[in-house]
Scaffold this active site. Structure first.
Site, PDB file in Angstrom:
ATOM      1  N   LYS A 167       0.834  -1.200   0.000  1.00  0.00           N
ATOM      2  CA  LYS A 167       0.000   0.000   0.000  1.00  0.00           C
ATOM      3  C   LYS A 167       0.871   1.253   0.000  1.00  0.00           C
ATOM      4  CE  LYS A 167      -2.090   0.358   3.974  1.00  0.00           C
ATOM      5  NZ  LYS A 167      -2.113   1.668   4.599  1.00  0.00           N
ATOM      6  N   ARG A 171     -10.518   2.231   9.232  1.00  0.00           N
ATOM      7  CA  ARG A 171     -10.081   0.863   9.528  1.00  0.00           C
ATOM      8  C   ARG A 171     -11.159   0.070  10.248  1.00  0.00           C
ATOM      9  NH1 ARG A 171      -4.171   2.211   9.816  1.00  0.00           N
ATOM     10  NH2 ARG A 171      -2.959   0.330  10.144  1.00  0.00           N
ATOM     11  N   ARG A 206      11.956  -9.951   5.293  1.00  0.00           N
ATOM     12  CA  ARG A 206      12.372  -8.549   5.204  1.00  0.00           C
ATOM     13  C   ARG A 206      13.459  -8.229   6.243  1.00  0.00           C
ATOM     14  NH1 ARG A 206       7.635  -4.428   4.089  1.00  0.00           N
ATOM     15  NH2 ARG A 206       7.133  -4.577   6.300  1.00  0.00           N
ATOM     16  N   ARG A 223      12.883  -6.096  11.714  1.00  0.00           N
ATOM     17  CA  ARG A 223      12.080  -5.153  12.490  1.00  0.00           C
ATOM     18  C   ARG A 223      11.095  -5.903  13.378  1.00  0.00           C
ATOM     19  NH1 ARG A 223       9.646  -1.179   8.361  1.00  0.00           N
ATOM     20  NH2 ARG A 223      11.671  -0.294   7.921  1.00  0.00           N
ATOM     21  N   ARG A 237      -1.523  -8.364  13.466  1.00  0.00           N
ATOM     22  CA  ARG A 237      -2.059  -7.278  12.639  1.00  0.00           C
ATOM     23  C   ARG A 237      -3.005  -7.809  11.566  1.00  0.00           C
ATOM     24  NH1 ARG A 237       2.389  -3.822  10.370  1.00  0.00           N
ATOM     25  NH2 ARG A 237       3.770  -5.551  10.778  1.00  0.00           N
TER      26      ARG A 237
END
Ligand code: AMP
Length: 215
Positions: free
Chosen positions: A14, A89, A128, A161, A172
């Site tokens: 996004k 949201r 990542r 991270r 999430r």
């Protein structure tokens, strides 16, 4: 005037698409996540409150978030239109947004949903790595550094991270599926929803969105 809303699961890409759309259409960016990060950096009352939720990976309460967006929409100028990013949201936020827009006499052009399968997202995020020193980003399979686990730019050892740890990603995704996903139907019924396959290459995703929005 182009007023867009961009949606997608965490890690769907996004951010990349919204940056390019903002530049292309010269839109004003309204990101509730960015607003909360700025408030936290300032250590303001809103920032302190938001921190309690954001730190746990939860959503900030609707009334707080709605007030912020209402304030931005009624005071900020958006000569070419806006892009709302990370808002709404929840169903309550979508209803509140409709009321705000009605009051201001503004309508949405389209709601873009960047769709990516949960399994693909987990794979993307698990691989990542970021450089804690210069913020360069890598992926162990799709975009590895030349030397294992070391930043190509500055030679610092890469880290994963906290947000990208599987537990956090799953949390999430759970919140997204429970609270945000139902909004897709809400906007579909209004004839505003445009779903784009976020598993395609970035340029292709961008061009597909441009074709739908037009000039
Ligand atoms: P983001 O960068 O959009 O993922 O936002 C970072 C965090 O800010 C989220 O995980 C939430 O805790 C909070 N946040 C951002 N936008 C909203 C929203 N519309 N409603 C509630 N909380 C939000």
């Amino acid at each position: 005037m182009i007023n867009l809303l961009i949606m997608g699961k965490p890690g769907a890409g996004k951010g990349t698409q919204s940056t390019r759309l903002l530049e292309y259409y010269h839109l004003t960016h309204i990101s509730t996540g960015d607003i909360y990060r700025e408030e936290m950096a300032k250590n303001s009352a809103i920032g302190k409150l938001a921190k309690q939720y954001i730190g746990k990976g939860e959503l900030v309460p609707d009334d707080v978030t709605n007030d912020i967006v209402k304030n931005v929409l009624s005071t900020k100028k958006f000569p070419n239109g806006f892009m709302l990013d990370g808002y709404p949201r929840t169903a309550a936020q979508a209803v509140a947004l409709d009321e705000m827009l009605k009051e201001l006499g503004i309508s949405l052009t389209a709601v873009i949903n960047v769709e990516v399968d949960d399994k693909v997202l987990l794979e993307r995020m698990a691989g990542r790595r970021v450089c804690p020193s210069c913020n360069a980003t890598y992926h162990i399979s799709f975009h590895p550094p030349v030397k294992d686990n070391v930043c190509d730019v500055c030679g610092t050892v890469l880290i994963q991270r906290e947000d990208d740890l599987e537990e956090s990603v799953l949390n999430r995704l759970r919140i997204y599926n429970e609270k945000t996903k139902p909004l897709l139907d809400y906007y579909k019924k209004k004839g505003l929803l445009f779903v784009v396959n976020g598993e395609r290459p970035k340029d292709e995703v961008f061009n597909t969105i441009l074709q739908r929005i037009g000039d």
